[in-house]
Write a protein that holds these residues in place. Structure first.
Motif, PDB file in Angstrom:
ATOM      1  N   ASP A 124       0.876  -1.178   0.009  1.00 36.01           N
ATOM      2  CA  ASP A 124      -0.047  -0.082   0.018  1.00 36.01           C
ATOM      3  C   ASP A 124       0.798   1.387  -0.022  1.00 36.01           C
ATOM      4  N   PHE A 125       2.028   1.111   0.098  1.00 34.58           N
ATOM      5  CA  PHE A 125       3.034   2.310   0.131  1.00 34.58           C
ATOM      6  C   PHE A 125       2.790   2.999  -1.080  1.00 34.58           C
ATOM      7  N   PRO A 126       2.547   4.327  -1.196  1.00 28.07           N
ATOM      8  CA  PRO A 126       2.296   5.122  -2.299  1.00 28.07           C
ATOM      9  C   PRO A 126       3.676   5.226  -3.155  1.00 28.07           C
ATOM     10  N   SER A 127       3.773   5.085  -4.441  1.00 25.91           N
ATOM     11  CA  SER A 127       4.720   4.879  -5.448  1.00 25.91           C
ATOM     12  C   SER A 127       4.547   5.350  -6.862  1.00 25.91           C
ATOM     13  N   SER A 128       5.542   6.019  -7.537  1.00 19.82           N
ATOM     14  CA  SER A 128       5.447   6.528  -8.875  1.00 19.82           C
ATOM     15  C   SER A 128       6.544   6.329  -9.822  1.00 19.82           C
ATOM     16  N   GLU A 129       6.565   6.503 -10.881  1.00 18.57           N
ATOM     17  CA  GLU A 129       7.720   6.510 -11.692  1.00 18.57           C
ATOM     18  C   GLU A 129       8.196   7.846 -11.771  1.00 18.57           C
ATOM     19  N   CYS A 130       8.721   8.398 -10.757  1.00 21.10           N
ATOM     20  CA  CYS A 130       9.444   9.672 -10.619  1.00 21.10           C
ATOM     21  C   CYS A 130      10.775   9.561 -10.272  1.00 21.10           C
ATOM     22  N   PRO A 131      11.579  10.693 -10.750  1.00 16.05           N
ATOM     23  CA  PRO A 131      13.104  10.728 -10.403  1.00 16.05           C
ATOM     24  C   PRO A 131      13.206  10.566  -8.769  1.00 16.05           C
ATOM     25  N   ASN A 132      14.515  10.050  -8.918  1.00 19.11           N
ATOM     26  CA  ASN A 132      14.668   9.820  -7.260  1.00 19.11           C
ATOM     27  C   ASN A 132      15.194  10.842  -6.459  1.00 19.11           C
ATOM     28  N   HIS A 133      15.298  12.062  -7.194  1.00 16.67           N
ATOM     29  CA  HIS A 133      15.863  13.325  -6.518  1.00 16.67           C
ATOM     30  C   HIS A 133      14.792  14.084  -6.593  1.00 16.67           C
ATOM     31  N   GLN A 134      13.421  13.863  -6.893  1.00 18.65           N
ATOM     32  CA  GLN A 134      12.254  14.809  -6.813  1.00 18.65           C
ATOM     33  C   GLN A 134      11.895  15.286  -5.342  1.00 18.65           C
ATOM     34  N   PRO A 135      11.933  16.669  -4.998  1.00 20.36           N
ATOM     35  CA  PRO A 135      11.798  16.977  -3.769  1.00 20.36           C
ATOM     36  C   PRO A 135      10.572  16.208  -3.097  1.00 20.36           C
TER      37      PRO A 135
END
Length: 517
Positions: free
Chosen positions: A144-155
């Motif tokens: 259930d952890f929220p996740s997405s295909e975002c950069p690992n350095h995104q604030p």
């Protein structure tokens, strides 16, 4: 990071056992090799898109500890996030945030790479341990952890790919309150934004990633801290989690009772919480923050000072003490109790225009100073790199005073010390918890009793006692030793207090005193 110097010459001189070690900082992107450290590191990128160097940060072999950061867990509204001190060379040391809206998605690139390297079972075991839940519950939570295909350095909370210098107006995905700014205060000060960050924390402003990062750099200059909100730099603090009164865990006898300071509290006005490794009971939060009430202070002093002059003297004391800072108020309370004077002269002419009327009972001054602490928004301690709410400071300081300067001779004092500290921890972790009026009244009365007490714990060694000018004396004056017989329950309360103070954080000398006692 250096240990803070102890401001009091009466504290224990022994250094606290703290570690100053921190790992080498990693670069913010595998392609960057500007620094000497980067030129020595092999930054191969695996098939999942994450550098080997970054993957090493999640290795279970590192200090035997698995860093379960927001880079894996994500975060949701209500979560308390704490900066991982060892990460990024201490750029988030002592920083605490609370998400108040939206959610932070964990970069899937990190999760996939860590699963491939360590295995899913290792991740589930880490989740179960961190949150104190079963393996089955950990699997449900992990899924259930929220996740997405975002950069690992995104604030944290950013919903776009723009950097802070691009001055975008994209709506953030999450907003938060800075509970404690920690080392960020130093970074903001370097760019002339010290006062703005302090106001942001003390006023509990709801902010987004842009509000924070714009204080950490100066446009046009290369220096700045623009990557201090990366998800991997923070971890979720487990709890406080509300527990039902019928929970079987409460019957095991391990409850820390924060209501000991105010034993008359009604059973329907209490809240049970799971806080770190503790199950605690505390008075339910007030709906509003407490403001100075002369009547409450006088009620707390009932029977301790002359009733007919109490209100006038309280107003006179408030006039003289209200300008003091948070640190000065804490020092005022401790010195008034430590020096054990009967009266203190405030100014040359009192409320009646005479020098005699300017003399105020010391216990009254203690109650007034404590009341001002409870009414204070709080302040930042550069030595501890910690923002402390006024109510937290009042509760923690009184607990330290009781062991160091004036022990109240009562059967329940050990439990009251533990209660003060657990209430301090609750007010530190829950920024919306407001101590109710009756609890504040009880704490003011306890502080006034401490000022009038003739008893002190002999926590110093014989050598230190001689150096202190025979401070610890037999109250009866017969030269013998007065011993307080401590039951097993009272002993456990003091041991619990020592653990709580280290979680709350204080000066090394204060924590050493609790360990000694």
């Amino acid at each position: 990071r250096k240990a803070a110097a102890n401001p009091s010459d009466r504290k224990v001189a022994t250094d606290a056992k703290t570690s100053n070690k921190s790992p080498k900082s990693s670069s913010h992107h595998p392609k960057l090799k500007d620094s000497k450290a980067d030129s020595k590191v092999d930054c191969k990128v695996d098939s999942k898109g994450l550098s080997e160097r970054r993957l090493k940060q999640y290795s279970v072999a590192q200090k035997g500890k698995f860093p379960l950061t927001v880079g894996i867990t994500g975060a949701r509204c209500g979560d308390l996030l704490r900066g991982v001190e060892e990460a990024s060379n201490g750029d988030v040391a002592n920083v605490v945030l609370r998400l108040v809206a939206g959610q932070v998605a964990a970069p899937l690139i990190i999760r996939r790479s860590v699963e491939a390297e360590l295995g899913r079972e290792a991740l589930l075991a880490a989740v179960a341990k961190h949150f104190g839940i079963s393996r089955a519950a950990a699997e449900l939570r992990y899924n259930d952890f929220p996740s997405s295909e975002c950069p690992n350095h995104q604030p944290l909370g950013s919903g776009c790919s723009h950097g802070i210098e691009e001055d975008c107006t994209c709506a953030p995905m999450a907003s938060f309150v800075i509970v404690s700014q920690g080392v960020w205060q130093n970074f903001a000060e370097q760019h002339g934004n010290r006062a703005e960050l302090q106001a942001m924390v003390s006023e509990r402003r709801v902010v987004c990633w842009r509000d924070v990062l714009k204080l950490m750099y100066t446009p046009g200059l290369p220096e700045g801290k623009k990557l201090i909100l990366r998800p991997r730099l923070f971890e979720i603090v487990a709890g406080p989690e509300e527990v039902l009164p019928t929970d079987p865990a409460l019957s095991k006898g391990s409850l820390v009772d924060g209501c000991q300071v105010w034993p008359e509290v009604s059973g329907s006005d209490v809240t049970y919480l799971r806080l770190d490794d503790f199950l605690v009971r505390v008075p339910s939060s007030s709906s509003t923050a407490w403001t100075i009430e002369v009547e409450t202070i006088c009620e707390a002093l009932n029977g301790l000072v002359e009733a007919s002059a109490c209100e006038q003297q309280v107003r006179y004391a408030l006039k003289h003490l209200k300008a003091l800072s948070l640190g000065a108020l804490k020092s005022c309370v401790q010195k008034l109790i430590r020096f054990h004077a009967s009266l203190v002269q405030l100014g040359s002419a009192g409320p009646n225009g005479t020098s005699e009327s300017s003399c105020v009972p010391s216990c009254l001054l203690v109650a007034v100073a404590m009341a001002l602490l409870f009414a204070s928004r709080g302040g930042f301690s550069p030595e501890l790199q910690l923002f402390t709410r006024g109510c937290t400071a009042a509760l923690k300081r009184l607990a330290v005073i009781l062991l160091e300067d004036a022990w109240v001779e009562a059967e329940d004092t050990p439990q009251q010390v533990a209660a003060l500290l657990v209430l301090g921890l609750v007010t530190q972790r829950m920024h919306d918890y407001e101590p109710p009026r009756q609890l504040i009244l009880a704490v003011l009365r306890l502080a006034a009793k401490a000022q009038r007490s003739k008893c002190i714990i002999a926590w110093r060694s014989e050598k230190d006692q001689k150096g202190a000018g025979k401070q610890v004396k037999d109250v009866k004056g017969d030269g013998g030793d007065n011993l307080l017989l401590v039951s097993e329950e009272q002993q456990q309360a003091i041991q619990t207090s020592a653990r709580l103070l280290r979680i709350l954080r204080s000066f090394p000398g204060d924590m050493d005193i609790f360990d000694i006692v």
